[in-house]
Write a protein that holds these residues in place. Sequence first.
Motif, PDB file in Angstrom:
ATOM      1  N   VAL A 234       0.862  -1.178   0.000  1.00  0.00           N
ATOM      2  CA  VAL A 234       0.000   0.000   0.000  1.00  0.00           C
ATOM      3  C   VAL A 234       0.897   1.227   0.000  1.00  0.00           C
ATOM      4  N   VAL A 235       0.544   2.199  -0.828  1.00  0.00           N
ATOM      5  CA  VAL A 235       1.297   3.447  -0.909  1.00  0.00           C
ATOM      6  C   VAL A 235       0.490   4.528  -0.208  1.00  0.00           C
ATOM      7  N   PHE A 236       1.161   5.276   0.674  1.00  0.00           N
ATOM      8  CA  PHE A 236       0.504   6.339   1.434  1.00  0.00           C
ATOM      9  C   PHE A 236       1.018   7.706   0.992  1.00  0.00           C
ATOM     10  N   LEU A 237       0.150   8.699   1.143  1.00  0.00           N
ATOM     11  CA  LEU A 237       0.506  10.097   0.965  1.00  0.00           C
ATOM     12  C   LEU A 237      -0.158  10.832   2.116  1.00  0.00           C
ATOM     13  N   ASN A 238       0.660  11.399   3.016  1.00  0.00           N
ATOM     14  CA  ASN A 238       0.136  11.919   4.276  1.00  0.00           C
ATOM     15  C   ASN A 238       0.235  13.439   4.339  1.00  0.00           C
ATOM     16  N   TYR A 239      -0.921  14.087   4.474  1.00  0.00           N
ATOM     17  CA  TYR A 239      -0.989  15.544   4.616  1.00  0.00           C
ATOM     18  C   TYR A 239      -1.280  15.901   6.079  1.00  0.00           C
ATOM     19  N   GLY A 240      -0.269  15.727   6.932  1.00  0.00           N
ATOM     20  CA  GLY A 240      -0.387  16.121   8.336  1.00  0.00           C
ATOM     21  C   GLY A 240      -1.416  15.346   9.127  1.00  0.00           C
ATOM     22  N   HIS A 241      -1.677  14.107   8.743  1.00  0.00           N
ATOM     23  CA  HIS A 241      -2.725  13.299   9.364  1.00  0.00           C
ATOM     24  C   HIS A 241      -2.104  12.217  10.246  1.00  0.00           C
ATOM     25  N   PRO A 242      -2.850  11.711  11.250  1.00  0.00           N
ATOM     26  CA  PRO A 242      -2.322  10.606  12.058  1.00  0.00           C
ATOM     27  C   PRO A 242      -1.939   9.407  11.194  1.00  0.00           C
ATOM     28  N   ALA A 243      -0.850   8.754  11.556  1.00  0.00           N
ATOM     29  CA  ALA A 243      -0.358   7.609  10.782  1.00  0.00           C
ATOM     30  C   ALA A 243      -1.358   6.464  10.824  1.00  0.00           C
ATOM     31  N   PRO A 244      -1.560   5.766   9.721  1.00  0.00           N
ATOM     32  CA  PRO A 244      -2.467   4.623   9.712  1.00  0.00           C
ATOM     33  C   PRO A 244      -1.943   3.495  10.589  1.00  0.00           C
ATOM     34  N   LEU A 288      -5.732  -2.923   7.618  1.00  0.00           N
ATOM     35  CA  LEU A 288      -5.308  -1.527   7.581  1.00  0.00           C
ATOM     36  C   LEU A 288      -6.432  -0.668   8.129  1.00  0.00           C
ATOM     37  N   LEU A 289      -6.129   0.129   9.148  1.00  0.00           N
ATOM     38  CA  LEU A 289      -7.121   1.026   9.746  1.00  0.00           C
ATOM     39  C   LEU A 289      -6.688   2.466   9.531  1.00  0.00           C
ATOM     40  N   LEU A 290      -7.500   3.221   8.806  1.00  0.00           N
ATOM     41  CA  LEU A 290      -7.327   4.661   8.658  1.00  0.00           C
ATOM     42  C   LEU A 290      -8.336   5.337   9.573  1.00  0.00           C
ATOM     43  N   TYR A 291      -7.925   6.400  10.226  1.00  0.00           N
ATOM     44  CA  TYR A 291      -8.778   7.009  11.250  1.00  0.00           C
ATOM     45  C   TYR A 291      -8.443   8.491  11.379  1.00  0.00           C
ATOM     46  N   THR A 292      -9.264   9.222  12.110  1.00  0.00           N
ATOM     47  CA  THR A 292      -9.009  10.635  12.385  1.00  0.00           C
ATOM     48  C   THR A 292      -8.555  10.806  13.832  1.00  0.00           C
ATOM     49  N   ASP A 293      -8.081  11.998  14.158  1.00  0.00           N
ATOM     50  CA  ASP A 293      -7.526  12.192  15.502  1.00  0.00           C
ATOM     51  C   ASP A 293      -8.590  12.188  16.591  1.00  0.00           C
ATOM     52  N   PRO A 338     -20.135  11.521  25.731  1.00  0.00           N
ATOM     53  CA  PRO A 338     -20.053  11.897  24.317  1.00  0.00           C
ATOM     54  C   PRO A 338     -18.644  12.290  23.912  1.00  0.00           C
ATOM     55  N   LEU A 339     -18.284  11.979  22.671  1.00  0.00           N
ATOM     56  CA  LEU A 339     -16.973  12.355  22.154  1.00  0.00           C
ATOM     57  C   LEU A 339     -16.876  13.864  22.003  1.00  0.00           C
ATOM     58  N   HIS A 340     -15.674  14.397  22.194  1.00  0.00           N
ATOM     59  CA  HIS A 340     -15.457  15.833  22.052  1.00  0.00           C
ATOM     60  C   HIS A 340     -15.044  16.209  20.631  1.00  0.00           C
ATOM     61  N   ASP A 341     -14.810  15.211  19.796  1.00  0.00           N
ATOM     62  CA  ASP A 341     -14.436  15.468  18.408  1.00  0.00           C
ATOM     63  C   ASP A 341     -14.988  14.332  17.550  1.00  0.00           C
ATOM     64  N   ASP A 342     -15.238  14.645  16.277  1.00  0.00           N
ATOM     65  CA  ASP A 342     -15.693  13.597  15.367  1.00  0.00           C
ATOM     66  C   ASP A 342     -14.648  12.485  15.295  1.00  0.00           C
ATOM     67  N   ALA A 343     -15.123  11.266  15.118  1.00  0.00           N
ATOM     68  CA  ALA A 343     -14.221  10.108  15.042  1.00  0.00           C
ATOM     69  C   ALA A 343     -14.643   9.231  13.872  1.00  0.00           C
ATOM     70  N   ALA A 344     -13.794   9.179  12.843  1.00  0.00           N
ATOM     71  CA  ALA A 344     -14.062   8.345  11.672  1.00  0.00           C
ATOM     72  C   ALA A 344     -13.003   7.255  11.594  1.00  0.00           C
ATOM     73  N   MET A 345     -13.428   6.039  11.218  1.00  0.00           N
ATOM     74  CA  MET A 345     -12.516   4.919  11.044  1.00  0.00           C
ATOM     75  C   MET A 345     -12.916   4.146   9.796  1.00  0.00           C
ATOM     76  N   LEU A 346     -11.922   3.773   9.003  1.00  0.00           N
ATOM     77  CA  LEU A 346     -12.160   2.954   7.811  1.00  0.00           C
ATOM     78  C   LEU A 346     -11.214   1.767   7.881  1.00  0.00           C
ATOM     79  N   LEU A 347     -11.790   0.576   7.925  1.00  0.00           N
ATOM     80  CA  LEU A 347     -11.020  -0.661   8.074  1.00  0.00           C
ATOM     81  C   LEU A 347     -10.980  -1.404   6.747  1.00  0.00           C
ATOM     82  N   LEU A 348      -9.773  -1.805   6.328  1.00  0.00           N
ATOM     83  CA  LEU A 348      -9.577  -2.598   5.119  1.00  0.00           C
ATOM     84  C   LEU A 348      -8.899  -3.914   5.495  1.00  0.00           C
TER      85      LEU A 348
END
Length: 362
Positions: A234-244, A288-293, A338-348
């Motif tokens: 898998v090839v990643f391109l990271n724009y200041g985002h948490p590491a997968p 592989l789990l991609l997620y937000t902070d 309740p969460l204080h920030d949105d939380a998105a997760m994508l699992l592959l």
Amino acid sequence: MTEQGATQGSAVLSWMPVAVMAVVAGADVVAGPGVGLLPLVSLGPAFSGLIGGWRRTALIGAVALLVCVALGMYDGLFEERRGFTAMASVAGVTGVGIAAAVTRSRREAELASVRSIAEVAQRVLLRPVPRTAGPLQAAVSYTSAVAEARIGGDLYEMVASPHGIRVIVGDVQGKGLAAVETAAVVLGAFREAAHEEPDLVGLGERLERSVARELEGEKFVTAVLAEIGSDHGVVFLNYGHPAPMVVRRDGGVDFPQPPAYALPLGLGAHGGDGPKPYRVDFVPGEQLLLYTDGVTEARDADGSFYPLGERADLLKEPDAGRALEGLREDLVRHVTGPLHDDAAMLLLRYHGHGEGKSVPIR
């Protein structure tokens, strides 16, 4: 609050007007006519107007008037003005309660209509990802920090393009409708460019131009792009985002970092080199789990961050959707509220290149 608790609370509120009138009537009978409790019967229709419909409020008001007449006759108050004054008070409060109930019902109907339209728009913006794409099984989870909202400033998408399966997970600065609008810009540009750009760097540059053109001031979007081809990588391109997070076949966990940190999307005009693509091995049987902070920065009552790497065992569940839901539930339990920030997760999950065999997740 649980569904059972909410139902019990609604039942208590629905009976409150009747209970109030019963208490007032009992107190009036015990205390006698000299205390002057009769006008308090109007509390019944007053409460009903706040929590019930206009028909129920009118019914409670009629009952209150009957109680008022009965108590007035029992106390002998109709021989003077006090009885008629109490009846006028009950009738007036009932009228106001009916008007309040009608107004509230109309506003609730308008709010329900707005929510329905918003949900349709949100489904268009954040479309369900396909359960399978080539050798991958996918699942997604989104928990908004805004009460009763389905989405906020986080975004995700997966596209099966001629150049491989391409994925984006991002986090828009800010919250509310402005963040949703920005997310729509990013997703629209990604869906188009994912099919047209031959490499991940070109795709990222296309997103940068789109975001810079639409955003103003210091607004930005952190994002990670991923491309899964046919070379067990898998090839990643990271724009200041948490590491997968990559969960290996043996249960080990990696958080592959970019070779150099880059600015988020929208800040390219401030100078600095763009992100460099980097490749990570990704073979059948791995996840592989991609997620937000909003996931890794969720804190418990003691201020401790959510230990995502330590919770990788929750992804052993054979079904990807249930595995990700279990991880989401564990995250909510961690913050105990309740969460204080949105939380998105994508699992592959990588199940092989069409050999027709699934590789077990250990």
